[in-house]
Design a protein around this motif. Structure first.
Motif, PDB file in Angstrom:
ATOM      1  N   TYR A   1       0.788  -1.228   0.000  1.00  0.00           N
ATOM      2  CA  TYR A   1       0.000   0.000   0.000  1.00  0.00           C
ATOM      3  C   TYR A   1       0.826   1.287   0.000  1.00  0.00           C
ATOM      4  N   ALA A   2       2.124   1.198   0.347  1.00  0.00           N
ATOM      5  CA  ALA A   2       2.909   2.433   0.488  1.00  0.00           C
ATOM      6  C   ALA A   2       3.298   2.971  -0.881  1.00  0.00           C
ATOM      7  N   ARG A   3       2.796   4.168  -1.218  1.00  0.00           N
ATOM      8  CA  ARG A   3       3.062   4.721  -2.556  1.00  0.00           C
ATOM      9  C   ARG A   3       4.537   5.058  -2.728  1.00  0.00           C
ATOM     10  N   THR A   4       5.213   5.448  -1.631  1.00  0.00           N
ATOM     11  CA  THR A   4       6.634   5.791  -1.744  1.00  0.00           C
ATOM     12  C   THR A   4       7.433   4.591  -2.229  1.00  0.00           C
ATOM     13  N   MET A   5       7.042   3.386  -1.812  1.00  0.00           N
ATOM     14  CA  MET A   5       7.798   2.187  -2.167  1.00  0.00           C
ATOM     15  C   MET A   5       7.633   1.845  -3.651  1.00  0.00           C
ATOM     16  N   ARG A   6       6.471   2.130  -4.188  1.00  0.00           N
ATOM     17  CA  ARG A   6       6.224   1.811  -5.608  1.00  0.00           C
ATOM     18  C   ARG A   6       7.112   2.687  -6.493  1.00  0.00           C
TER      19      ARG A   6
END
Ligand code: CP
Length: 309
Positions: A166-171
């Protein structure tokens, strides 16, 4: 190569040379970001900051970046006192605000909202985070931080740890790290693994297959950099299960004792319980430096997109 007038919606909109230009320009901006030198680069220009969702670092570091270059900032943080509360839609809001300013930064809960804003705006749009999708300026400052802390990105063993689903930073970050030839390991609780489309994108574009594991000890042993994000408890039906994962995927001095001496810990912040507070005092904790690097990186981006550099 020029970024003048460009929308920054996803890290995938940027070529490697674009990112290198932004990072090199950020290096030049550091004395201005620290207030050691003054700049009039953005004098006469206005940045619109439209934050439909809470933010501390993204909004304030963009504000600092603009003001450090003598530019001005207008906008809102929360929609309660705007005409959105009366039912105005996003496209009408953007068509209005673009007539008041030169560049717009938008954070919005809906995935795709920044792309929609870019379609209707004649002024450059910068995505400050759209739902669980992308946060490209966070990725730029993450890359900059790794270069500052480790002197390079290529060949480093970098672990992304936590809620990778769910973490957008990781994508955004995983794609960019693969572009810069880092060796990636994804460590997450079962059920919160990195989305398949990101894995396929990394393999198709860069021929890399990140290691994936649910075993935190095995995952962290070789790491040069550990990038951690919080487990999003609100997304679990079973809160007890979420708390169990939060405890198991927490960075503590004891866990760090099993890691390389020179490991660096990064986190986009805000952090909640996923890093033991004792770690804040350790030399490996680089996350508050990381928040500062948001200022020179965003200065560079604003200056390049507005064409003053
Ligand atoms: N890292 C980050 O986006 O922080 P904020 O939510 O405080 O802007």
């Amino acid at each position: 190569m020029s970024l003048k007038g460009k929308d920054i919606i996803s890290i995938r909109d940027l070529k490697k040379e674009d990112i290198e230009l932004i990072l090199d320009t950020a290096e030049k901006m550091e004395p201005y970001a620290k207030g050691e030198k003054t700049s009039k680069l953005m004098e006469g220009k206005i940045l619109g900051t439209l934050f439909f969702e809470p933010s501390t670092r993204t909004r304030l570091s963009f504000t600092s970046a603009m003001q450090r270059m003598s530019g001005q900032v207008m906008g809102f943080s929360g929609t309660g006192i705007t005409s959105i509360a009366k039912g105005e839609n996003l496209t009408d809001t953007i068509r209005t605000v673009e007539r008041y300013c030169d560049i717009i930064v938008i954070r919005h809960p809906l995935e795709g909202s920044a792309r929609l804003a870019a379609e209707v705006s004649s002024k450059p749009i910068i995505n400050g985070g759209d739902g669980g999708n992308q946060h490209p300026t966070q990725t730029l400052l993450d890359l900059y931080t790794i270069k500052k802390v480790k002197g390079k990105i290529k060949g480093l063993d970098i672990v992304l740890l936590g809620d990778l689903k769910y973490a957008r930073t990781m994508r955004s970050l995983s794609f960019a790290l693969a572009m810069f030839d880092a060796n990636l390991t994804f460590v997450s609780p079962k059920g919160l693994e990195m989305a398949k489309d990101i894995l396929i994108g990394i393999e198709d574009n860069f021929g890399k297959k990140p290691i994936q594991t649910n075993d935190i000890d095995a995952g962290l042993k070789k790491a040069d950099v550990i990038y951690i994000c919080r487990i999003q408890k609100e997304r679990f039906e079973d809160k007890f299960e979420a708390e169990k994962m939060q405890k198991a995927f927490r960075i503590t001095p004891e866990i760090l004792g099993k890691c390389k001496d020179e490991v660096a810990i990064l986190h986009p912040l805000p952090k909640i319980t996923e890093i033991d507070p004792r770690v804040d005092e350790m030399k490996c904790a680089k996350y508050f430096d990381q928040t500062f690097y948001g200022v020179p990186v965003r200065m560079a981006l604003l200056a390049l997109v507005s064409g003053v550099m």
